[in-house]
Design an enzyme around this catalytic site. Structure first.
Site, PDB file in Angstrom:
ATOM      1  N   ASP A   1       1.594  -2.600  -1.802  1.00 42.59           N
ATOM      2  CA  ASP A   1       0.059  -2.803  -1.694  1.00 42.59           C
ATOM      3  C   ASP A   1      -0.529  -1.610  -2.315  1.00 42.59           C
ATOM      4  OD1 ASP A   1      -2.133  -4.122  -0.876  1.00 42.59           O
ATOM      5  OD2 ASP A   1      -2.212  -3.142   1.157  1.00 42.59           O
TER       6      ASP A   1
ATOM      7  N   GLY B   1      -9.872 -10.336   5.421  1.00 41.75           N
ATOM      8  CA  GLY B   1      -8.796  -9.763   6.136  1.00 41.75           C
ATOM      9  C   GLY B   1      -8.642  -8.416   6.095  1.00 41.75           C
ATOM     10  N   ARG B   2      -8.092  -7.870   5.152  1.00 41.38           N
ATOM     11  CA  ARG B   2      -8.075  -6.391   4.891  1.00 41.38           C
ATOM     12  C   ARG B   2      -9.393  -5.730   5.180  1.00 41.38           C
ATOM     13  NH1 ARG B   2      -5.027  -3.636   1.265  1.00 41.38           N
ATOM     14  NH2 ARG B   2      -4.397  -5.330  -0.027  1.00 41.38           N
TER      15      ARG B   2
ATOM     16  N   LYS C   1      -3.173 -12.546   8.550  1.00 37.76           N
ATOM     17  CA  LYS C   1      -2.047 -12.009   7.909  1.00 37.76           C
ATOM     18  C   LYS C   1      -1.866 -10.405   7.887  1.00 37.76           C
ATOM     19  CE  LYS C   1      -2.201 -12.415   3.419  1.00 37.76           C
ATOM     20  NZ  LYS C   1      -1.958 -13.020   1.938  1.00 37.76           N
TER      21      LYS C   1
ATOM     22  N   ASP D   1      17.488   6.214   2.877  1.00 34.09           N
ATOM     23  CA  ASP D   1      17.175   5.739   1.524  1.00 34.09           C
ATOM     24  C   ASP D   1      16.379   6.701   0.595  1.00 34.09           C
ATOM     25  OD1 ASP D   1      16.810   4.423  -0.698  1.00 34.09           O
ATOM     26  OD2 ASP D   1      16.424   2.285   0.430  1.00 34.09           O
TER      27      ASP D   1
ATOM     28  N   GLU E   1     -12.562 -15.844   3.974  1.00 30.38           N
ATOM     29  CA  GLU E   1     -11.376 -15.575   4.548  1.00 30.38           C
ATOM     30  C   GLU E   1     -11.020 -14.063   4.531  1.00 30.38           C
ATOM     31  OE1 GLU E   1      -8.473 -17.662   2.693  1.00 30.38           O
ATOM     32  OE2 GLU E   1      -9.651 -19.378   2.440  1.00 30.38           O
TER      33      GLU E   1
ATOM     34  N   GLY F   1     -10.820 -10.777  -0.132  1.00 32.33           N
ATOM     35  CA  GLY F   1     -10.512  -9.676  -1.427  1.00 32.33           C
ATOM     36  C   GLY F   1     -11.552  -8.926  -1.393  1.00 32.33           C
TER      37      GLY F   1
ATOM     38  N   HIS G   1      -9.550 -17.906  -4.090  1.00 30.52           N
ATOM     39  CA  HIS G   1      -9.338 -16.590  -3.725  1.00 30.52           C
ATOM     40  C   HIS G   1      -9.182 -15.820  -5.072  1.00 30.52           C
ATOM     41  CE1 HIS G   1      -8.029 -12.949  -1.853  1.00 30.52           C
ATOM     42  NE2 HIS G   1      -7.781 -13.443  -0.714  1.00 30.52           N
TER      43      HIS G   1
END
Length: 399
Positions: free
Chosen positions: A314, A272-273, A66, A340, A270, A235, A194
């Site tokens: 985030d 990711g980051r 992701k 914007d 798992e 996490g 998680h």
């Protein structure tokens, strides 16, 4: 509305953290490809993966695509022997195209369409996640092909993103799911959880592991098939502008908790980051400037709707740098390029006087940046330049 930062000591925004080799790489990359750019360093991916692997030696790491579903990331981690955590049909298609063996994958989205299940099964993924009876029922027709993990909810108000708010079930609900699965001849392989994104306290994992162990014992006592797998999720925290606990120290209490499980228990994670956040550097250039309300506004060619979109949703305050040295600094604003007013990267920061074309560098840009960037206002997303991917083959040959 703008994303506000307080005035900071310019040491946080100096060239000190960029050595001469890095500066030369940045300048040569912009000369070749233009700006904005994202430099993706596969060496950093290897370092992060190996660090977490060493910190959790008994855990099988499934990289969660992701935050950065880039082919170079997948290829690099394939060469490291990593497994993969998939959540969508698009992610299934990516790993399939790159030749990832389906046995190295799990599918962990708790809510799926039947087409998502069929696509994953056609690829060869066999392990899926459920957290309610409605989802469990979807697998009745595939009961001979799948093994399921039941995802539990452990709320975590300290995490930036409390993922248990959206997914996961209670202990009581899990028992209902496991009991019904037996009636429907669906194999429940184990449990998953998680604790939330950027979790700073490892005790959250410890508490969840102990709760899962108790539930597994309850399952046995109820005469249901014993569970063999525990997925502890992701996490694991990384440092942006504030320090977090070193990963080897962070994982010590987690390892101690895992040792209380049966030796035959298969444990997954798992990440990711943690794997990809340090692997990407952003390079934006100054498009123009103006003085407003006592500050100098610099308009960059990348912003909130592009690589810096993580500033909106985030918990990522990216370390910023310029390539200029100066004895004088000015209260400044870094703005993105779109029309914007929300497109502001940082306010009330001290910067040297910048000219059109000067570069602003942001580190720790690997997670949830290019993956979530948009083409709003038809400003093109930053081009990604892959570095050090070829080292993989050289290492294998030398090994």
């Amino acid at each position: 509305m703008a994303i506000a930062h307080s005035v900071l000591d310019f040491q946080s925004y100096s060239t000190d953290a960029l050595n001469a080799e890095k500066i030369q790489l940045i300048e040569s990359s912009v000369a070749q490809f233009g700006a904005p750019l994202l430099l993706l360093d596969c060496d950093a991916i290897r370092q992060q993966y190996r660090a977490l692997q060493q910190a959790l030696p008994t855990v099988t790491l499934h990289f969660a695509l992701k935050p950065l579903p880039h082919p170079a990331v997948v290829r690099t981690l394939m060469a490291e022997g990593a497994c993969f955590d998939l959540a969508t049909t698009g992610e299934v298609e990516l790993v399939q195209q790159l030749g990832v063996e389906p046995e190295r994958t799990i599918h962990t989205h708790p809510i799926k369409r039947d087409s998502d299940i069929r696509e994953a099964l056609a690829y060869g993924t066999r392990v899926f996640v459920v957290d309610n009876l409605n989802e469990l029922e979807k697998f009745r027709r595939y009961c001979d092909e799948v093994e399921l993990l039941v995802r539990l909810s452990f709320r975590n108000s300290e995490a930036f993103a409390d993922l248990s708010k959206k997914f996961g079930c209670s202990i009581e609900q899990a028992m209902m799911i496991i009991t019904m699965a037996k009636e429907w001849n669906i194999r429940i392989k184990g449990l998953s959880f998680h604790v939330g994104s950027q979790t700073a306290n490892p005790q959250k994992y410890v508490d969840a592991i102990h709760a899962c162990a108790a539930l597994m014992q309850q399952v046995v006592e109820a005469g249901l098939p014993a569970l063999s797998t525990l997925d502890i999720g992701g996490g694991f925290p990384v440092s942006y502008n504030s320090k977090v606990m070193p990963i080897e120290l962070f994982c010590q209490p987690i390892n101690a908790a895992l040792k209380t499980l049966p030796e035959t228990m298969q444990v997954l994670a798992e990440p990711g980051r943690f794997i990809v956040a340090p692997a990407m550097t952003s390079i934006a250039s100054v498009m123009g400037s103006a003085e407003r309300d006592g500050q100098i506004w610099y308009y960059l060619d990348d912003g909130i709707y592009g690589s810096f979109i993580g500033l909106i949703f985030d918990d990522a305050k990216y370390p910023l740098h310029t390539l200029k040295h100066s004895s004088e600094y000015f209260a400044s604003v870094l703005s993105g390029p779109t029309c914007d007013s929300i497109d502001v990267i940082a306010e009330n920061i001290l910067l040297p006087r910048l000219d059109n074309g000067d570069l602003v560098i942001a580190k720790m840009m690997g997670a949830y940046t290019s993956a979530t960037a948009t083409d709003f206002n038809f400003f093109k997303r930053a081009h990604t330049v892959v570095l050090n991917e070829e080292v993989v083959d050289q290492e294998r040959l030398l090994g």
